[in-house]
Design a protein around this motif. Structure first.
Motif, short mmCIF file in Angstrom:
data_model
loop_
_atom_site.label_atom_id
_atom_site.label_comp_id
_atom_site.label_asym_id
_atom_site.label_seq_id
_atom_site.Cartn_x
_atom_site.Cartn_y
_atom_site.Cartn_z
N HIS A 71 -5.40 21.90 -0.89
CA HIS A 71 -4.79 22.06 -2.20
C HIS A 71 -5.87 21.82 -3.26
O HIS A 71 -6.60 20.83 -3.18
CB HIS A 71 -3.66 21.03 -2.34
CG HIS A 71 -2.78 21.24 -3.52
ND1 HIS A 71 -3.22 21.09 -4.82
CD2 HIS A 71 -1.48 21.57 -3.61
CE1 HIS A 71 -2.21 21.33 -5.65
NE2 HIS A 71 -1.14 21.62 -4.94
N PHE A 72 -5.97 22.71 -4.26
CA PHE A 72 -7.02 22.51 -5.26
C PHE A 72 -6.80 21.18 -5.98
O PHE A 72 -5.68 20.64 -5.98
CB PHE A 72 -7.07 23.69 -6.26
CG PHE A 72 -6.06 23.66 -7.37
CD1 PHE A 72 -4.80 24.20 -7.20
CD2 PHE A 72 -6.37 23.12 -8.62
CE1 PHE A 72 -3.86 24.18 -8.23
CE2 PHE A 72 -5.45 23.09 -9.65
CZ PHE A 72 -4.19 23.62 -9.46
N GLU A 73 -7.87 20.66 -6.57
CA GLU A 73 -7.78 19.40 -7.32
C GLU A 73 -8.34 19.63 -8.72
O GLU A 73 -9.38 20.27 -8.87
CB GLU A 73 -8.68 18.32 -6.73
CG GLU A 73 -8.57 18.02 -5.29
CD GLU A 73 -9.89 17.38 -4.86
OE1 GLU A 73 -10.03 16.16 -4.99
OE2 GLU A 73 -10.79 18.11 -4.40
N ARG A 74 -7.68 19.06 -9.69
CA ARG A 74 -8.20 19.09 -11.06
C ARG A 74 -7.94 17.73 -11.67
O ARG A 74 -6.78 17.32 -11.82
CB ARG A 74 -7.50 20.20 -11.86
CG ARG A 74 -7.78 20.17 -13.35
CD ARG A 74 -9.18 20.68 -13.69
NE ARG A 74 -9.41 20.61 -15.14
CZ ARG A 74 -10.18 19.68 -15.73
NH1 ARG A 74 -10.79 18.75 -15.03
NH2 ARG A 74 -10.36 19.70 -17.04
N HIS A 76 -9.07 14.97 -14.81
CA HIS A 76 -9.76 14.77 -16.08
C HIS A 76 -10.57 13.48 -16.06
O HIS A 76 -11.50 13.31 -16.84
CB HIS A 76 -8.76 14.72 -17.24
CG HIS A 76 -8.12 16.05 -17.51
ND1 HIS A 76 -8.17 16.66 -18.73
CD2 HIS A 76 -7.44 16.90 -16.70
CE1 HIS A 76 -7.55 17.83 -18.68
NE2 HIS A 76 -7.08 17.99 -17.45
N ASP A 176 -3.56 7.42 -14.73
CA ASP A 176 -5.03 7.42 -14.63
C ASP A 176 -5.65 7.18 -16.00
O ASP A 176 -4.94 7.10 -17.01
CB ASP A 176 -5.52 8.74 -14.03
CG ASP A 176 -5.00 9.96 -14.78
OD1 ASP A 176 -3.90 9.87 -15.35
OD2 ASP A 176 -5.69 10.99 -14.82
N ASN A 209 -3.60 14.55 -5.33
CA ASN A 209 -2.56 15.37 -5.97
C ASN A 209 -1.48 14.51 -6.62
O ASN A 209 -0.39 15.01 -6.92
CB ASN A 209 -1.96 16.35 -4.95
CG ASN A 209 -3.01 17.23 -4.31
OD1 ASN A 209 -3.24 17.15 -3.11
ND2 ASN A 209 -3.69 18.04 -5.09
N ARG A 214 4.40 12.50 -8.84
CA ARG A 214 3.92 13.46 -9.84
C ARG A 214 5.09 14.27 -10.36
O ARG A 214 6.14 14.36 -9.71
CB ARG A 214 2.87 14.40 -9.25
CG ARG A 214 3.45 15.65 -8.59
CD ARG A 214 2.39 16.65 -8.14
NE ARG A 214 1.53 17.06 -9.24
CZ ARG A 214 0.40 17.74 -9.08
NH1 ARG A 214 0.00 18.08 -7.86
NH2 ARG A 214 -0.33 18.07 -10.11
N GLY A 222 -0.55 24.11 -14.61
CA GLY A 222 -0.76 22.88 -13.84
C GLY A 222 -0.88 21.61 -14.66
O GLY A 222 -0.47 20.54 -14.21
N TRP A 225 1.97 19.29 -14.83
CA TRP A 225 2.42 18.64 -13.59
C TRP A 225 1.73 17.27 -13.50
O TRP A 225 0.86 17.05 -12.66
CB TRP A 225 2.05 19.50 -12.38
CG TRP A 225 2.68 20.85 -12.29
CD1 TRP A 225 2.81 21.80 -13.25
CD2 TRP A 225 3.27 21.42 -11.11
NE1 TRP A 225 3.42 22.92 -12.75
CE2 TRP A 225 3.72 22.71 -11.44
CE3 TRP A 225 3.46 20.95 -9.80
CZ2 TRP A 225 4.35 23.55 -10.51
CZ3 TRP A 225 4.08 21.78 -8.88
CH2 TRP A 225 4.52 23.06 -9.25
N LYS A 227 0.18 13.90 -12.86
CA LYS A 227 -0.01 13.16 -11.61
C LYS A 227 0.06 11.66 -11.89
O LYS A 227 -0.09 11.22 -13.01
CB LYS A 227 -1.36 13.52 -11.00
CG LYS A 227 -1.47 15.02 -10.70
CD LYS A 227 -2.67 15.36 -9.84
CE LYS A 227 -3.95 15.47 -10.63
NZ LYS A 227 -5.06 16.05 -9.81
N TYR A 248 -6.05 23.16 -23.88
CA TYR A 248 -4.90 23.96 -23.44
C TYR A 248 -4.25 24.71 -24.60
O TYR A 248 -3.04 24.77 -24.74
CB TYR A 248 -3.88 23.11 -22.65
CG TYR A 248 -4.56 22.51 -21.45
CD1 TYR A 248 -4.70 23.25 -20.28
CD2 TYR A 248 -5.12 21.24 -21.49
CE1 TYR A 248 -5.38 22.74 -19.19
CE2 TYR A 248 -5.81 20.72 -20.40
CZ TYR A 248 -5.93 21.47 -19.26
OH TYR A 248 -6.61 20.98 -18.18
#
Ligand code: MTE
Length: 391
Positions: A71-74, A76, A176, A209, A214, A222, A225, A227, A248
């Protein structure tokens, strides 16, 4: 196989010796022969890994579900493995009873499981001006699709006596260090689609994720969403937080910025053959790809092998679900001559995925978010496949 093929004539060790015992890997792993299939960071894209993205290897996946480890991760501000015993969800704002939930409290509530795609608004964002990256992993890999399990946020707000008349928005906040806060319109929550989720693909969320909690906001980019979800506030207007006022937002051709463009419009991409791959010889190929829409179901995908002159309708494989990735396939016999492969998706609102010319006419070339243009892969006589743009 060639005549006298040793793969048939000579018995391999796995046919003549005792195999590994059960539970040799108590948590199963992919074959060592599949090790090249990994999430990857795009070289040079970001300066620090804590504020970066790793892309899903779409070129190597089948069906619609993204394996959790891919699963991709993004992030900040990096990720943490949050202790679920110390994690809390607070509900405040325009509610009768403010409340704090532990994970145990949340996991006792009635749950639902739903399959949805998540796509970062910045997916394909490097390609606004021109071709920038070589493979589908980097051009479209901020996309994953999973089965999420959790509690509809509506249920939790009902328990707290939310004021749905005045409270037309909620703010979702992550635990976070990025102060990630996003405004979600109450209509989305009232539809019952927005989930406070702890499960992904049958097990607890992975730390990267958002473990242990989340927000799942089907169809929406995304970033919403949130987390490591720790707080939901009910309010009467959008918050215009930093990730809504400065990031954004969409730079339009007239120099103005457009805000709150959250829905991921209909989009598709051919995942095989795709950039960086090699066709071995002329002959039969199965062209395969993914289509998705933040507005509902994909109803049709057309595929062109001549750069958009002729189109044929692809097969949509089941299941075709709302706001989920849909797998499409189509037969192709390559004659060994140069070809340009494209896919164009349509959703049940009637929206047709635009070409680059059409998208740039409306949005310009200097935006970052919401690039859903038709992707083109060029095949040359040597069989090499590369990323090109067709207007
Ligand atoms: N939530 C928090 N708390 N912190 C973050 O950095 N990143 C957002 C969103 N939620 C983020 C977050 C962005 S920009 C995206 S695209 C998605 O999470 C990515 O989710 P994933 O890492 O599970 O793929």
């Amino acid at each position: 196989a060639v005549q006298g093929d040793p793969a048939i004539l000579e018995l391999p060790s796995w046919s003549t010796t005792l195999g590994m015992p059960v539970a040799a890997n108590p948590y199963g792993l992919p074959s060592r022969y599949e090790r090249a299939l990994q999430r990857r960071e795009s070289p040079g894209l970001t300066r620090v890994g804590g504020s970066s993205v790793s892309f899903t290897p779409l070129q190597g996946l089948f069906g619609i579900i993204t394996p959790s480890g891919l699963h991709f991760e993004r992030h900040h501000q990096g990720w943490h493995d949050v202790d679920p015993a110390r994690h809390r969800l607070m509900i405040n704002g325009l509610v009768k009873t403010q409340a704090v939930f532990t994970m145990d409290d949340i996991m006792r509530l009635p749950s639902v499981s739903r399959i949805h795609f998540i796509e970062c608004g910045a997916n394909t964002g490097m390609e606004w001006g021109n071709v920038a990256v070589p493979t589908v992993q980097y051009s479209h890999g901020m996309l994953s699709c999973s089965e999420f399990t959790g509690v509809p946020l509506k249920e939790i707000l009902d328990m707290c006596g939310a004021d749905y008349k005045k409270g037309r928005y909620v703010l979702a906040e992550g635990a976070d260090g990025s102060s990630m806060t996003r405004t979600i319109p109450m209509e989305l929550i009232e539809s019952g689609e927005v989930l406070v989720a702890y499960g992904m693909n049958g097990e607890m969320l992975r730390p990267e994720n958002g473990y242990p909690l989340r927000l799942v906001v089907p169809g929406v980019q995304g970033v919403s969403w949130v987390k490591w979800l720790r707080r939901i506030e009910v309010g009467d207007q959008p918050w215009a937080s930093k990730d809504e006022a400065v990031h954004y937002i969409d730079l339009m051709p007239d120099g103005q910025h457009r805000q709150y463009s959250s829905i991921q419009e209909c989009k598709s991409v051919i995942t095989t053959p795709s950039g960086g791959q090699l066709l071995l010889d002329k002959g039969f190929y199965n062209i395969s790809g993914l289509a998705w829409s933040g507005r509902g179901k994909v109803t049709r995908v057309d595929v062109s092998t001549d750069g958009g002159i002729n189109w044929r309708q692809a097969r949509l494989e089941t299941p075709v679900l709302s706001k989920a990735s849909t797998r499409f396939n189509i037969d192709w016999v390559w004659d060994g001559k140069p070809a340009i492969l494209q896919s164009r998706a349509v959703d049940d609102s009637g929206y047709v995925q635009p070409g680059y010319g059409q998208l740039r006419a409306a949005r310009g070339t200097r935006s970052i978010y919401h690039n859903n243009a038709i992707q083109s892969w060029k095949v040359v006589e040597s069989g090499e496949v590369s990323n090109v743009q067709v207007l």
